[in-house]
Design an enzyme around this catalytic site. Structure first.
Site, PDB file in Angstrom:
ATOM      1  N   PRO A 171      68.595   0.612  74.984  1.00 25.81           N
ATOM      2  CA  PRO A 171      68.779   0.064  76.335  1.00 25.81           C
ATOM      3  C   PRO A 171      70.256  -0.225  76.643  1.00 25.81           C
ATOM      4  CG  PRO A 171      67.110  -1.191  75.111  1.00 25.81           C
ATOM      5  CD  PRO A 171      67.769  -0.268  74.144  1.00 25.81           C
ATOM      6  N   GLU A 199      63.342  -5.027  68.107  1.00 21.58           N
ATOM      7  CA  GLU A 199      64.437  -5.536  68.941  1.00 21.58           C
ATOM      8  C   GLU A 199      65.725  -4.730  68.808  1.00 21.58           C
ATOM      9  OE1 GLU A 199      64.606  -7.789  71.549  1.00 21.58           O
ATOM     10  OE2 GLU A 199      62.491  -7.317  71.335  1.00 21.58           O
ATOM     11  N   ARG A 206      65.917  22.409  78.769  1.00 19.83           N
ATOM     12  CA  ARG A 206      65.811  23.307  79.914  1.00 19.83           C
ATOM     13  C   ARG A 206      67.167  23.867  80.347  1.00 19.83           C
ATOM     14  NH1 ARG A 206      67.282  21.524  84.712  1.00 19.83           N
ATOM     15  NH2 ARG A 206      66.087  22.926  86.039  1.00 19.83           N
ATOM     16  N   ASP A 266      69.210  27.861  92.282  1.00 20.28           N
ATOM     17  CA  ASP A 266      69.422  26.509  92.786  1.00 20.28           C
ATOM     18  C   ASP A 266      70.668  26.403  93.669  1.00 20.28           C
ATOM     19  OD1 ASP A 266      67.299  25.241  91.739  1.00 20.28           O
ATOM     20  OD2 ASP A 266      68.368  24.130  90.197  1.00 20.28           O
TER      21      ASP A 266
END
Ligand code: 9D3
Length: 247
Positions: A88, A115, A153, A168
């Site tokens: 995180p 944690e 990808r 694209d």
């Protein structure tokens, strides 16, 4: 390209790797994905991957030795592998970071649980920390899967022609904006018709309509993605005529 995933849940990746584009890329030998159970690198008789934090406090911390042993085990001959900790506290994953990572020969993806991981493992072994966004997951595995998917990808030969980067180029999607609304059969669904312009066969008019709708939608939902500089003078004139202010 080679991925090695270090995890206490190697089975987590079974069905994602067995489906769709990831399966195809592995079958075609464009990418190799190894999964390694951190528990197999534990050093104590109870095979502990985690322990209580020094100094006290909530939760458990991943022990450094099993993680280090697993990295040593999967690091290739060249030693050029990049060790990525899903955390995180990492740099938020986006298309730019995915492109950078796609240029690596080997990525070792370390999935934390509990944690977090012991700070000394992070300092001595981790090259790059990656988060997938500002929300709380149960561990690094779903984040590793998102990273794997978006990097694979980008590898040469993975995308079919229908989804190619070249295809694209003319759409707003490739410039970081959102896609225009899309329709397929039937022409009438629950009383709602397909916009007439899409049935006209007039490709230039359709392209203009799609650009306008894509910009409108992007401005409404993700104004952070819109930069006036991304448009040609002709596109800017068209958008201005439609009452769309890029500023
Ligand atoms: C502050 C207390 N902890 C949670 C209530 C912090 C915390 C520890 C471990 C929060 C999440 C996790 C597990 N998450 C990941 O390992 C993770 C993650 C994420 O939660 N969100 C976005 N990207 C990532 S990458 C790895």
């Amino acid at each position: 390209m080679r991925f090695d995933i270090l995890t206490i849940f190697p089975e987590f990746f079974d069905s994602p790797l067995a489906c769709g584009m990831l399966r195809r890329a592995i079958q075609d030998g464009l990418v190799r994905v190894g999964r390694h159970d951190i528990r197999e690198f534990t050093v104590d008789k109870h095979a502990m991957t985690d322990d209580r934090p020094f100094g006290g406090g909530e939760g458990m911390v991943m022990k450094p030795e099993p993680l280090a042993a697993a990295v040593h085990h999967v690091r290739g001959e060249s030693g050029a592998a990049k060790v990525v900790l899903l955390s995180p506290q990492g740099r938020t994953l986006n298309q730019e970071l995915a492109t950078e990572l796609a240029g690596e020969e080997q990525l070792i993806l370390v999935c934390g649980r509990y944690e977090g991981v012991d700070e000394r493992f992070r300092l001595a072994y981790v090259d790059c920390e990656v988060s997938v966004g500002d929300y709380i997951l149960t561990g690094g595995e779903p984040a590793a899967l998102a990273l794997l998917d978006c990097v694979v990808r980008l590898l040469p030969g993975v995308l079919g022609c229908g989804d190619s980067a070249a295809n694209d180029t003319f759409s707003l999607g490739s410039r970081g904006g959102l896609k225009y609304p899309q329709y397929t059969r039937p022409r009438n669904f629950e009383g709602m018709e397909v916009p007439e312009v899409l049935l006209s066969g007039d490709h230039a008019t359709i392209a203009r309509w799609r650009l306008v709708e894509a910009v409108r939608r992007t401005r409404q939902r993700r104004p952070d993605l819109l930069k006036a500089a991304d448009f040609t003078p002709a596109e800017r004139r068209l958008l201005a005529k439609e009452g769309i202010d890029l500023a």
